[in-house]
Design a protein around this motif. Structure first.
Motif, PDB file in Angstrom:
ATOM      1  N   ASP A 105     102.938 -45.276  81.163  1.00  0.00           N
ATOM      2  CA  ASP A 105     103.418 -44.330  80.152  1.00  0.00           C
ATOM      3  C   ASP A 105     102.646 -43.008  80.158  1.00  0.00           C
ATOM      4  O   ASP A 105     102.917 -42.112  79.374  1.00  0.00           O
ATOM      5  CB  ASP A 105     103.366 -44.964  78.754  1.00  0.00           C
ATOM      6  N   GLN A 106     101.688 -42.884  81.070  1.00  0.00           N
ATOM      7  CA  GLN A 106     100.862 -41.671  81.138  1.00  0.00           C
ATOM      8  C   GLN A 106     101.609 -40.566  81.892  1.00  0.00           C
ATOM      9  O   GLN A 106     102.251 -40.816  82.911  1.00  0.00           O
ATOM     10  CB  GLN A 106      99.541 -41.987  81.848  1.00  0.00           C
ATOM     11  N   VAL A 107     101.531 -39.343  81.383  1.00  0.00           N
ATOM     12  CA  VAL A 107     102.202 -38.197  81.992  1.00  0.00           C
ATOM     13  C   VAL A 107     101.146 -37.251  82.540  1.00  0.00           C
ATOM     14  O   VAL A 107     100.176 -36.935  81.859  1.00  0.00           O
ATOM     15  CB  VAL A 107     103.082 -37.460  80.947  1.00  0.00           C
ATOM     16  N   TYR A 108     101.346 -36.816  83.756  1.00  0.00           N
ATOM     17  CA  TYR A 108     100.423 -35.849  84.358  1.00  0.00           C
ATOM     18  C   TYR A 108     100.914 -34.455  83.988  1.00  0.00           C
ATOM     19  O   TYR A 108     101.995 -34.041  84.393  1.00  0.00           O
ATOM     20  CB  TYR A 108     100.366 -36.042  85.874  1.00  0.00           C
ATOM     21  N   GLU A 109     100.129 -33.748  83.198  1.00  0.00           N
ATOM     22  CA  GLU A 109     100.523 -32.443  82.663  1.00  0.00           C
ATOM     23  C   GLU A 109     100.594 -31.354  83.731  1.00  0.00           C
ATOM     24  O   GLU A 109     101.320 -30.385  83.591  1.00  0.00           O
ATOM     25  CB  GLU A 109      99.541 -32.010  81.569  1.00  0.00           C
ATOM     26  N   GLY A 110      99.802 -31.491  84.777  1.00  0.00           N
ATOM     27  CA  GLY A 110      99.791 -30.485  85.826  1.00  0.00           C
ATOM     28  C   GLY A 110      98.394 -30.299  86.383  1.00  0.00           C
ATOM     29  O   GLY A 110      97.419 -30.859  85.880  1.00  0.00           O
ATOM     30  N   ILE A 111      98.311 -29.500  87.415  1.00  0.00           N
ATOM     31  CA  ILE A 111      97.060 -29.301  88.148  1.00  0.00           C
ATOM     32  C   ILE A 111      96.248 -28.196  87.484  1.00  0.00           C
ATOM     33  O   ILE A 111      96.680 -27.046  87.414  1.00  0.00           O
ATOM     34  CB  ILE A 111      97.363 -28.929  89.613  1.00  0.00           C
ATOM     35  N   THR A 112      95.060 -28.550  87.002  1.00  0.00           N
ATOM     36  CA  THR A 112      94.140 -27.544  86.470  1.00  0.00           C
ATOM     37  C   THR A 112      93.366 -26.945  87.642  1.00  0.00           C
ATOM     38  O   THR A 112      93.450 -27.443  88.772  1.00  0.00           O
ATOM     39  CB  THR A 112      93.136 -28.166  85.485  1.00  0.00           C
ATOM     40  N   PHE A 113      92.585 -25.908  87.378  1.00  0.00           N
ATOM     41  CA  PHE A 113      91.805 -25.325  88.468  1.00  0.00           C
ATOM     42  C   PHE A 113      90.781 -26.325  89.001  1.00  0.00           C
ATOM     43  O   PHE A 113      90.559 -26.411  90.209  1.00  0.00           O
ATOM     44  CB  PHE A 113      91.125 -24.020  88.036  1.00  0.00           C
ATOM     45  N   ASP A 114      90.176 -27.122  88.111  1.00  0.00           N
ATOM     46  CA  ASP A 114      89.231 -28.150  88.570  1.00  0.00           C
ATOM     47  C   ASP A 114      89.935 -29.172  89.473  1.00  0.00           C
ATOM     48  O   ASP A 114      89.380 -29.600  90.481  1.00  0.00           O
ATOM     49  CB  ASP A 114      88.570 -28.851  87.384  1.00  0.00           C
ATOM     50  N   ASP A 115      91.167 -29.546  89.096  1.00  0.00           N
ATOM     51  CA  ASP A 115      91.968 -30.447  89.945  1.00  0.00           C
ATOM     52  C   ASP A 115      92.214 -29.800  91.303  1.00  0.00           C
ATOM     53  O   ASP A 115      92.122 -30.446  92.345  1.00  0.00           O
ATOM     54  CB  ASP A 115      93.328 -30.755  89.299  1.00  0.00           C
ATOM     55  N   PHE A 116      92.563 -28.519  91.265  1.00  0.00           N
ATOM     56  CA  PHE A 116      92.865 -27.766  92.482  1.00  0.00           C
ATOM     57  C   PHE A 116      91.659 -27.783  93.427  1.00  0.00           C
ATOM     58  O   PHE A 116      91.809 -27.964  94.632  1.00  0.00           O
ATOM     59  CB  PHE A 116      93.248 -26.337  92.098  1.00  0.00           C
ATOM     60  N   LEU A 117      90.462 -27.617  92.872  1.00  0.00           N
ATOM     61  CA  LEU A 117      89.234 -27.667  93.681  1.00  0.00           C
ATOM     62  C   LEU A 117      89.076 -29.041  94.330  1.00  0.00           C
ATOM     63  O   LEU A 117      88.701 -29.137  95.506  1.00  0.00           O
ATOM     64  CB  LEU A 117      88.010 -27.331  92.826  1.00  0.00           C
ATOM     65  N   LYS A 118      89.368 -30.096  93.574  1.00  0.00           N
ATOM     66  CA  LYS A 118      89.265 -31.460  94.129  1.00  0.00           C
ATOM     67  C   LYS A 118      90.253 -31.664  95.273  1.00  0.00           C
ATOM     68  O   LYS A 118      89.925 -32.246  96.302  1.00  0.00           O
ATOM     69  CB  LYS A 118      89.554 -32.501  93.045  1.00  0.00           C
ATOM     70  N   ILE A 119      91.477 -31.197  95.067  1.00  0.00           N
ATOM     71  CA  ILE A 119      92.530 -31.378  96.067  1.00  0.00           C
ATOM     72  C   ILE A 119      92.166 -30.672  97.371  1.00  0.00           C
ATOM     73  O   ILE A 119      92.410 -31.184  98.463  1.00  0.00           O
ATOM     74  CB  ILE A 119      93.884 -30.862  95.523  1.00  0.00           C
ATOM     75  N   TRP A 120      91.583 -29.475  97.276  1.00  0.00           N
ATOM     76  CA  TRP A 120      91.243 -28.679  98.449  1.00  0.00           C
ATOM     77  C   TRP A 120      89.874 -29.017  99.040  1.00  0.00           C
ATOM     78  O   TRP A 120      89.472 -28.438 100.041  1.00  0.00           O
ATOM     79  CB  TRP A 120      91.302 -27.192  98.107  1.00  0.00           C
ATOM     80  N   GLN A 121      89.167 -29.961  98.439  1.00  0.00           N
ATOM     81  CA  GLN A 121      87.847 -30.325  98.937  1.00  0.00           C
ATOM     82  C   GLN A 121      87.960 -30.825 100.375  1.00  0.00           C
ATOM     83  O   GLN A 121      88.797 -31.647 100.699  1.00  0.00           O
ATOM     84  CB  GLN A 121      87.242 -31.409  98.050  1.00  0.00           C
ATOM     85  N   GLY A 122      87.132 -30.274 101.238  1.00  0.00           N
ATOM     86  CA  GLY A 122      87.130 -30.691 102.639  1.00  0.00           C
ATOM     87  C   GLY A 122      88.172 -30.009 103.507  1.00  0.00           C
ATOM     88  O   GLY A 122      88.240 -30.243 104.710  1.00  0.00           O
ATOM     89  N   ILE A 123      89.008 -29.149 102.925  1.00  0.00           N
ATOM     90  CA  ILE A 123      90.012 -28.424 103.707  1.00  0.00           C
ATOM     91  C   ILE A 123      89.467 -27.042 104.006  1.00  0.00           C
ATOM     92  O   ILE A 123      88.960 -26.352 103.124  1.00  0.00           O
ATOM     93  CB  ILE A 123      91.359 -28.329 102.955  1.00  0.00           C
ATOM     94  N   ASP A 124      89.567 -26.622 105.246  1.00  0.00           N
ATOM     95  CA  ASP A 124      89.028 -25.335 105.675  1.00  0.00           C
ATOM     96  C   ASP A 124      89.919 -24.199 105.167  1.00  0.00           C
ATOM     97  O   ASP A 124      90.949 -23.905 105.750  1.00  0.00           O
ATOM     98  CB  ASP A 124      88.923 -25.314 107.203  1.00  0.00           C
ATOM     99  N   ILE A 125      89.491 -23.581 104.094  1.00  0.00           N
ATOM    100  CA  ILE A 125      90.265 -22.502 103.479  1.00  0.00           C
ATOM    101  C   ILE A 125      90.276 -21.247 104.344  1.00  0.00           C
ATOM    102  O   ILE A 125      91.206 -20.444 104.308  1.00  0.00           O
ATOM    103  CB  ILE A 125      89.738 -22.206 102.051  1.00  0.00           C
TER     104      ILE A 125
END
Length: 197
Positions: free
Chosen positions: A166-186
């Protein structure tokens, strides 16, 4: 990274090259407007062209506020935007590298967060995915939506972990965005070929 652009020695040739490109884009005017990007060949075929151009005028990227778009940018604003694309220098220490990386990712985050609410919603993400896939005749709009939905679920699992039914994911915060891009060569992802004259 923005401050780093101005603290690391920048050659007069580099500034002159950027100024020449600015003048070329502006039609030799003191400011650039969105329509000045209409004749840039490398942007013309880019499926997210409108988001890229919008990012140049986003007050958050110009460090002039938390939302809204500027009608035009001057050369100083142009330098501010270009600082996000400056390569990481080998003389930077780890703290400077991380700060520069974070600023680059903030710029990208602002491209996705079109309503400036500090969160990339599923609808915003769908819009980007649909734009990116719009040039592919083999992918229908519904398939693009499914791809976006799947990517959003993956983001939720990276950022929140196992979610309750029943949990809803509201969206990607900037902190989430940093986690997602961790280890990816920007560095290899953020370059501005259209600035080459």
């Amino acid at each position: 990274c923005w401050l780093y652009f101005f603290t690391v020695p920048v050659s007069s040739d580099q500034i002159e090259q950027l100024h020449r490109r600015f003048k070329q884009l502006s039609g030799d005017q003191p400011t650039i407007r969105k329509e000045n990007f209409n004749n840039v060949p490398d942007l013309e075929l880019n499926p997210i062209r409108s988001k890229i151009v919008r990012a140049f005028f986003d007050n958050r990227n110009l460090r002039k506020g938390s939302s809204g778009l500027a009608d035009e940018i001057n050369f100083e604003d142009f330098l501010t935007i270009m600082s996000y694309f400056r390569p990481i220098d080998t003389t930077m220490d780890e703290e400077q590298v991380q700060l520069c990386r974070k600023e680059k990712l903030r710029f990208l985050f602002h491209m996705y967060d079109s309503d400036s609410d500090g969160r990339i919603t599923l609808e915003e993400y769908r819009n980007v995915v649909e734009e990116l896939l719009s040039g592919n005749p083999h992918i229908e709009k519904e398939s693009a939506r499914s791809i976006a939905d799947g990517a959003m679920m993956e983001a939720a699992s990276v950022c929140v972990g196992q979610m309750e039914p029943d949990q809803v994911y509201e969206g990607i915060t900037f902190d989430d965005f940093l986690k997602i891009w961790q280890g990816i060569d920007i560095e290899t992802k953020m370059h501005v070929r259209f600035l080459n004259m």
